[in-house]
Design a protein around this motif. Structure first.
Motif, PDB file in Angstrom:
ATOM      1  N   GLN A 192       0.811  -1.223   0.000  1.00 23.07           N
ATOM      2  CA  GLN A 192       0.000   0.000   0.000  1.00 23.07           C
ATOM      3  C   GLN A 192       0.847   1.277   0.000  1.00 23.07           C
ATOM      4  O   GLN A 192       0.313   2.378  -0.049  1.00 23.07           O
ATOM      5  CB  GLN A 192      -0.921   0.022   1.235  1.00 23.07           C
ATOM      6  N   ARG A 193       2.149   1.132   0.044  1.00 18.69           N
ATOM      7  CA  ARG A 193       3.015   2.307   0.180  1.00 18.69           C
ATOM      8  C   ARG A 193       2.976   3.207  -1.044  1.00 18.69           C
ATOM      9  O   ARG A 193       3.105   4.420  -0.941  1.00 18.69           O
ATOM     10  CB  ARG A 193       4.460   1.867   0.436  1.00 18.69           C
ATOM     11  N   GLY A 194       2.846   2.602  -2.215  1.00 19.91           N
ATOM     12  CA  GLY A 194       2.835   3.409  -3.428  1.00 19.91           C
ATOM     13  C   GLY A 194       1.736   4.452  -3.397  1.00 19.91           C
ATOM     14  O   GLY A 194       1.958   5.622  -3.721  1.00 19.91           O
ATOM     15  N   MET A 195       0.533   4.037  -2.991  1.00 22.08           N
ATOM     16  CA  MET A 195      -0.575   4.986  -2.906  1.00 22.08           C
ATOM     17  C   MET A 195      -0.305   6.045  -1.848  1.00 22.08           C
ATOM     18  O   MET A 195      -0.497   7.250  -2.080  1.00 22.08           O
ATOM     19  CB  MET A 195      -1.874   4.239  -2.572  1.00 22.08           C
ATOM     20  N   ALA A 196       0.173   5.618  -0.665  1.00 19.94           N
ATOM     21  CA  ALA A 196       0.428   6.577   0.420  1.00 19.94           C
ATOM     22  C   ALA A 196       1.509   7.573   0.035  1.00 19.94           C
ATOM     23  O   ALA A 196       1.351   8.790   0.196  1.00 19.94           O
ATOM     24  CB  ALA A 196       0.832   5.828   1.695  1.00 19.94           C
ATOM     25  N   LEU A 197       2.606   7.060  -0.494  1.00 19.66           N
ATOM     26  CA  LEU A 197       3.700   7.945  -0.893  1.00 19.66           C
ATOM     27  C   LEU A 197       3.326   8.759  -2.124  1.00 19.66           C
ATOM     28  O   LEU A 197       3.819   9.874  -2.321  1.00 19.66           O
ATOM     29  CB  LEU A 197       4.970   7.133  -1.160  1.00 19.66           C
ATOM     30  N   GLY A 198       2.427   8.215  -2.951  1.00 19.16           N
ATOM     31  CA  GLY A 198       1.945   8.972  -4.104  1.00 19.16           C
ATOM     32  C   GLY A 198       1.195  10.213  -3.685  1.00 19.16           C
ATOM     33  O   GLY A 198       1.388  11.305  -4.235  1.00 19.16           O
ATOM     34  N   ILE A 199       0.323  10.057  -2.686  1.00 25.15           N
ATOM     35  CA  ILE A 199      -0.420  11.215  -2.177  1.00 25.15           C
ATOM     36  C   ILE A 199       0.542  12.228  -1.568  1.00 25.15           C
ATOM     37  O   ILE A 199       0.404  13.444  -1.753  1.00 25.15           O
ATOM     38  CB  ILE A 199      -1.483  10.759  -1.151  1.00 25.15           C
ATOM     39  N   ASN A 200       1.548  11.728  -0.851  1.00 27.83           N
ATOM     40  CA  ASN A 200       2.540  12.622  -0.253  1.00 27.83           C
ATOM     41  C   ASN A 200       3.320  13.370  -1.333  1.00 27.83           C
ATOM     42  O   ASN A 200       3.573  14.578  -1.218  1.00 27.83           O
ATOM     43  CB  ASN A 200       3.503  11.804   0.612  1.00 27.83           C
ATOM     44  N   VAL A 253      -3.862  14.370 -11.155  1.00 27.14           N
ATOM     45  CA  VAL A 253      -4.595  13.223 -11.693  1.00 27.14           C
ATOM     46  C   VAL A 253      -3.707  11.973 -11.708  1.00 27.14           C
ATOM     47  O   VAL A 253      -4.120  10.895 -11.290  1.00 27.14           O
ATOM     48  CB  VAL A 253      -5.109  13.536 -13.117  1.00 27.14           C
ATOM     49  N   ALA A 254      -2.474  12.126 -12.195  1.00 27.90           N
ATOM     50  CA  ALA A 254      -1.626  10.957 -12.428  1.00 27.90           C
ATOM     51  C   ALA A 254      -0.917  10.458 -11.172  1.00 27.90           C
ATOM     52  O   ALA A 254      -0.630   9.262 -11.065  1.00 27.90           O
ATOM     53  CB  ALA A 254      -0.588  11.284 -13.502  1.00 27.90           C
ATOM     54  N   GLY A 255      -0.610  11.366 -10.210  1.00 27.43           N
ATOM     55  CA  GLY A 255       0.191  10.979  -9.055  1.00 27.43           C
ATOM     56  C   GLY A 255      -0.372   9.833  -8.234  1.00 27.43           C
ATOM     57  O   GLY A 255       0.280   8.779  -8.090  1.00 27.43           O
ATOM     58  N   PRO A 256      -1.582   9.972  -7.674  1.00 20.66           N
ATOM     59  CA  PRO A 256      -2.122   8.878  -6.854  1.00 20.66           C
ATOM     60  C   PRO A 256      -2.352   7.601  -7.649  1.00 20.66           C
ATOM     61  O   PRO A 256      -2.153   6.497  -7.137  1.00 20.66           O
ATOM     62  CB  PRO A 256      -3.439   9.462  -6.327  1.00 20.66           C
ATOM     63  N   VAL A 257      -2.794   7.746  -8.909  1.00 18.92           N
ATOM     64  CA  VAL A 257      -3.063   6.561  -9.725  1.00 18.92           C
ATOM     65  C   VAL A 257      -1.786   5.764  -9.962  1.00 18.92           C
ATOM     66  O   VAL A 257      -1.762   4.532  -9.828  1.00 18.92           O
ATOM     67  CB  VAL A 257      -3.694   6.973 -11.081  1.00 18.92           C
ATOM     68  N   SER A 258      -0.705   6.464 -10.288  1.00 16.71           N
ATOM     69  CA  SER A 258       0.563   5.756 -10.535  1.00 16.71           C
ATOM     70  C   SER A 258       1.069   5.111  -9.255  1.00 16.71           C
ATOM     71  O   SER A 258       1.675   4.026  -9.293  1.00 16.71           O
ATOM     72  CB  SER A 258       1.607   6.714 -11.106  1.00 16.71           C
ATOM     73  N   GLY A 259       0.850   5.768  -8.104  1.00 10.49           N
ATOM     74  CA  GLY A 259       1.251   5.166  -6.833  1.00 10.49           C
ATOM     75  C   GLY A 259       0.514   3.871  -6.564  1.00 10.49           C
ATOM     76  O   GLY A 259       1.110   2.858  -6.165  1.00 10.49           O
ATOM     77  N   TRP A 260      -0.797   3.867  -6.812  1.00 10.47           N
ATOM     78  CA  TRP A 260      -1.617   2.677  -6.594  1.00 10.47           C
ATOM     79  C   TRP A 260      -1.203   1.561  -7.555  1.00 10.47           C
ATOM     80  O   TRP A 260      -1.054   0.399  -7.160  1.00 10.47           O
ATOM     81  CB  TRP A 260      -3.083   3.040  -6.792  1.00 10.47           C
ATOM     82  N   LEU A 261      -0.996   1.919  -8.822  1.00 11.08           N
ATOM     83  CA  LEU A 261      -0.616   0.909  -9.802  1.00 11.08           C
ATOM     84  C   LEU A 261       0.783   0.350  -9.545  1.00 11.08           C
ATOM     85  O   LEU A 261       1.032  -0.846  -9.761  1.00 11.08           O
ATOM     86  CB  LEU A 261      -0.687   1.496 -11.217  1.00 11.08           C
ATOM     87  N   SER A 262       1.690   1.204  -9.068  1.00 10.24           N
ATOM     88  CA  SER A 262       3.046   0.716  -8.800  1.00 10.24           C
ATOM     89  C   SER A 262       3.069  -0.250  -7.632  1.00 10.24           C
ATOM     90  O   SER A 262       3.974  -1.092  -7.524  1.00 10.24           O
ATOM     91  CB  SER A 262       3.999   1.883  -8.540  1.00 10.24           C
ATOM     92  N   ASP A 263       2.087  -0.161  -6.695  1.00 12.74           N
ATOM     93  CA  ASP A 263       1.975  -1.156  -5.628  1.00 12.74           C
ATOM     94  C   ASP A 263       1.752  -2.544  -6.215  1.00 12.74           C
ATOM     95  O   ASP A 263       2.220  -3.550  -5.673  1.00 12.74           O
ATOM     96  CB  ASP A 263       0.805  -0.813  -4.696  1.00 12.74           C
ATOM     97  N   ARG A 264       1.022  -2.607  -7.324  1.00 15.18           N
ATOM     98  CA  ARG A 264       0.657  -3.889  -7.914  1.00 15.18           C
ATOM     99  C   ARG A 264       1.688  -4.373  -8.938  1.00 15.18           C
ATOM    100  O   ARG A 264       1.962  -5.569  -9.026  1.00 15.18           O
ATOM    101  CB  ARG A 264      -0.713  -3.778  -8.590  1.00 15.18           C
ATOM    102  N   TYR A 265       2.249  -3.440  -9.705  1.00 10.25           N
ATOM    103  CA  TYR A 265       3.062  -3.847 -10.837  1.00 10.25           C
ATOM    104  C   TYR A 265       4.518  -3.404 -10.759  1.00 10.25           C
ATOM    105  O   TYR A 265       5.305  -3.708 -11.656  1.00 10.25           O
ATOM    106  CB  TYR A 265       2.449  -3.306 -12.143  1.00 10.25           C
TER     107      TYR A 265
END
Length: 553
Positions: free
Chosen positions: A124-132, A319-331
């Protein structure tokens, strides 16, 4: 984090109002240093101290350092808003208080990503750090709009905006944040801290002062003080690396840089930070010095409108920041950070294709593309850095990442202004001399102004001043000329038309270099690897997936 980065850019756009408020003309001889240090003070201190403060967070607690940072930041925001002096004394007050504010900002930069890494599991870090990261980089662009609006009201309001957020944040932090990080007792590495702090300060300051003219040179790269500062910085930083390999409790474990994901992701982050900072400065000059006046805006109002017209950049990032964070958690980070870097590189090339007096829809579309690219890059890049280190090193790793981010922003001033000055120096003198003589300015005065270092024209545009009035006014020529000629010289079209050709020549050099930096960032991101989590194999993954998570691709 949003508050800290808003304050790093809010001052940039508000400088004209601030200098009017303290009754100081920053373009007069001897005053350019005030201008540079009001911009640089916060950036340099933040860059230099984040590693030390991140290490202190590892030793004494990240939440403690973070909360103290909020309090320090707020206190100096109050002091900035009550500057009691005018002229040079007023400028020094602002510089010193900005330095103090930078200390608080460094505490926030150094520990925020480490706190989030402690608080969230690796998936879940990608999303959290993405928001940051969205907060951090969006703040640097939102500050342009907020600063433009507030400075129209009162220059002190630029600093007031942080106070209520700072007070609420301090109270909330002390009441709510809980220490989750792993701490290990250690001694503070004094030799390492001293050599690192002095070395990085010397290097950043010297490179920034390279934009000031020296003798008959357009830039200061032949100035012995600039060269000496760079050499001293390199020597001290080299000594720092040697010291860190020998002390019992190093400030930074040099072994971290043996981790491929950590080292290459930081290289990519540095290239991106320099490119992004250069983009911000060059776009402000482009809008304020050329495009906005050509479209009917007064020079005095251009700082506000420049911030507004740059909003597509922020929207793309949000728009792109949180989405890329969430996707990077998975991929994993590789595809997103690499692809984002290449999109930003493409946006630099596209900015060279459009004319200097562009159609706004085309400019906005390119800015949106650049923002999306930056958003795709930033969160996965940060996640790659923070996931790659052991838990007890997260404060130091966060500090190194913060140093890379802030050093890149500071370096962008010296690097991109120098590149633009080099580009202008080959074309602007003749263009400016011919344009002025064509309006009746004596050849002697026109030649003197044409041969002035281009940095004067750049700073005048950057500050929202009327460039020709700033350059020609002190000579008395405007009073001698027929009113129609004087009006044409100081109108909204003469300087922009005059500057368009030389400026585009400079942009080819500047944005060409920036595009190359982003290609380097893309290559580093690709070679950094996919999904790497230090000593945290994911039990739910297959054997192949667990191997990838551990970096054994």
């Amino acid at each position: 984090m949003l508050m800290a980065t808003i304050n790093s850019s809010i001052v940039i756009i508000s400088l004209p109002a601030i200098f009017r408020g303290i009754h100081l003309n920053p373009l007069e001889a001897g005053n350019v240093s005030y201008l540079l240090w009001i911009i640089m003070g916060f950036l340099v201190v933040s860059a230099v101290l984040v590693v030390t403060l991140g290490r202190l967070g590892d030793i004494y607690g990240r939440v403690k350092m973070y909360n103290l940072g909020f309090a320090v930041f707020t206190a100096f925001s109050v002091l900035l808003s009550v500057d009691p002096f005018h002229g040079g004394a007023g400028a020094w007050w602002l510089i010193l208080m900005r330095v103090g504010q930078g200390v608080g900002g460094a505490m926030l930069f150094a520990n925020s990503t480490a706190i989030l890494t402690d608080a969230f599991p690796s998936h879940q870090r990608g999303m959290a750090l993405g928001i940051n990261q969205v907060s951090a980089i969006a703040g640097s662009f939102l500050g342009l709009v907020i600063g433009g609006l507030l400075s129209e009201w009162h220059w002190r309001a630029v600093f007031w905006v942080s106070v209520p957020i700072g007070i609420l944040g301090t109270v909330w932090g002390y009441r709510s944040l809980v220490e989750l990080g792993e701490r290990r007792p250690a001694k503070l590495d004094i030799p390492g801290n001293v050599t690192f702090g002095l070395g990085l300060t010397s290097l950043l300051v010297a490179i920034t002062y390279g934009i000031q003219p020296y003798r008959d040179h357009a830039t200061g790269w032949t100035n012995p003080w600039v060269l000496g500062g760079i050499i001293l910085g390199v020597v001290l930083l080299s000594a720092f690396v040697v010291i860190e390999q020998r002390v019992e409790h190093p400030m930074v474990s040099i072994g971290l840089f043996k981790i491929r994901a950590f080292a290459l992701a930081n290289i990519a982050g540095l290239m991106a930070a320099i490119g992004r900072g250069g983009l911000q400065f060059m776009l402000i000059i482009w809008l304020q010095g050329i495009w906005l006046p050509l479209h009917g805006y007064s020079y005095e109002s251009t700082p506000l409108w420049a911030g507004i017209y740059l909003l597509p950049l922020t929207i793309g990032f949000l728009v792109a920041g949180p989405v890329s964070g969430w996707l990077s958690d998975r991929y994993g980070a590789r595809w997103f950070s690499t692809g984002g870097s290449l999109l930003v590189a493409l946006s630099f090339v596209l900015l060279l294709v459009i004319p200097v007096n562009f159609a706004y829809w085309a400019f906005a579309a390119i800015l949106l593309l650049s923002g999306v690219g930056s958003g795709l890059f930033s969160a996965p890049n940060t996640t790659a850095v923070m996931n790659s280190v052991p838990a007890h090193e997260r404060g130091a790793a966060s500090g190194i990442r913060g140093t890379v981010f802030n050093s890149g922003s500071s370096l962008s001033i010296g690097v991109f202004f120098s590149l633009m000055i080099v580009g202008l120096a080959n074309v602007l003198p003749r263009t400016l001399t011919d344009g002025l003589t064509g309006q009746g300015v004596s050849h002697k005065v026109a030649a003197e102004i044409g041969n002035l270092p281009p940095v004067g024209s750049l700073f005048a545009s950057f500050l929202g001043y009327n460039p020709i009035e700033s350059l020609v006014g002190p000579t008395g020529e405007l009073d001698r000329l027929p009113q129609s000629n004087a009006d044409k010289l100081t109108g909204k079209e003469f300087f922009p038309h005059l500057m368009s050709g030389p400026f585009h020549h400079g942009l080819v050099i500047v944005f060409g270099a920036a595009a190359l930096m982003m290609v380097v960032a893309a290559a580093a991101s690709w070679w950094a690897g996919g999904k790497y989590v230090h000593d945290e194999p994911e039990p739910e993954l297959s054997e192949a997936g667990a191997g990838e998570a551990l970096g054994r691709e």
